[in-house]
Design an enzyme around this catalytic site. Structure first.
Site, PDB file in Angstrom:
ATOM      1  CB  CYS A   1     -10.739  -2.614   0.635  1.00 38.77           C
ATOM      2  SG  CYS A   1     -10.185  -1.939  -0.945  1.00 38.77           S
TER       3      CYS A   1
ATOM      4  CD  GLU B   1      -1.354   4.705   4.643  1.00 43.01           C
ATOM      5  OE1 GLU B   1      -0.837   5.561   5.399  1.00 43.01           O
ATOM      6  OE2 GLU B   1      -2.037   3.742   5.053  1.00 43.01           O
TER       7      GLU B   1
ATOM      8  CD  GLU C   1      -5.357  -5.970  -1.144  1.00 43.42           C
ATOM      9  OE1 GLU C   1      -4.795  -4.849  -1.064  1.00 43.42           O
ATOM     10  OE2 GLU C   1      -6.157  -6.388  -0.293  1.00 43.42           O
TER      11      GLU C   1
ATOM     12  CB  CYS D   1      -8.687  -4.607  -3.524  1.00 36.94           C
ATOM     13  SG  CYS D   1      -7.517  -3.270  -3.189  1.00 36.94           S
TER      14      CYS D   1
ATOM     15  CG  ASN E   1      -0.452  -0.349   2.497  1.00 34.86           C
ATOM     16  OD1 ASN E   1       0.595  -0.968   2.606  1.00 34.86           O
ATOM     17  ND2 ASN E   1      -1.164   0.034   3.538  1.00 34.86           N
TER      18      ASN E   1
ATOM     19  CB  CYS F   1      -5.230  -1.415  -1.595  1.00 30.98           C
ATOM     20  SG  CYS F   1      -6.554  -0.596  -0.709  1.00 30.98           S
TER      21      CYS F   1
END
Ligand code: THU
Length: 133
Positions: free
Chosen positions: A88, A48, A59, A91, A46, A57
């Site tokens: 999530c 940010e 994935e 994703c 991830n 993210c």
């Protein structure tokens, strides 16, 4: 030829990827390892951003790396977090586009497997390319 998923290797690579996570806001590193049908494994973490919604993210990092290099067929995904959190919704949707039957291995940073399931279990009745035909 169909690749044979090596679960422990995928988890190991996902843990290594989580060590690259850029997480100054959540302090919640995530790592992913995505096995393509040709045997190539793409990893991601991830990343940010100070503008929080711009975060990507782990994935999706792995998926976008793969697709941008011409890989569109996938067999398995390992995702690791300290709590064994699952992918999530965004994703799940992004992965569903390419691999509705993807094997998903959810593990923690110690390598313990929490869940193994199909992406279709995580996103039942998903919306996919077939709906636009
Ligand atoms: N995160 C992922 O990388 N993958 C998921 O599927 C769930 C959430 C990240 C986003 C953010 O950097 C942190 O975890 C906390 O939400």
């Amino acid at each position: 030829m169909t690749a044979v998923p090596d679960t422990q290797e995928l988890i190991r690579l996902a843990i290594a990827a989580s060590e690259k996570a850029y997480v100054p806001y959540s302090h919640y590193p995530v790592g992913a390892a995505l096995l393509a049908a040709n045997g190539t494994i793409y990893t991601g973490c991830n990343v940010e951003n100070a503008a929080y919604p711009a975060t990507i993210c782990a994935e999706r990092t792995a998926l976008v790396k793969a697709v941008s290099e011409g890989q569109c067929h996938f067999e398995a995904l390992a995702v690791v977090t300290r709590s064994g959190g699952s992918p999530c919704g965004v994703c799940r949707q992004m992965l569903y586009e390419f691999a509705p039957n993807l094997q998903v291995i959810i593990a923690d940073l110690e390598g313990n497997i929490h869940t193994t399931c199909s992406l279709a279990d995580l996103l039942p009745h998903g919306f996919g390319p077939q709906h636009l035909e």
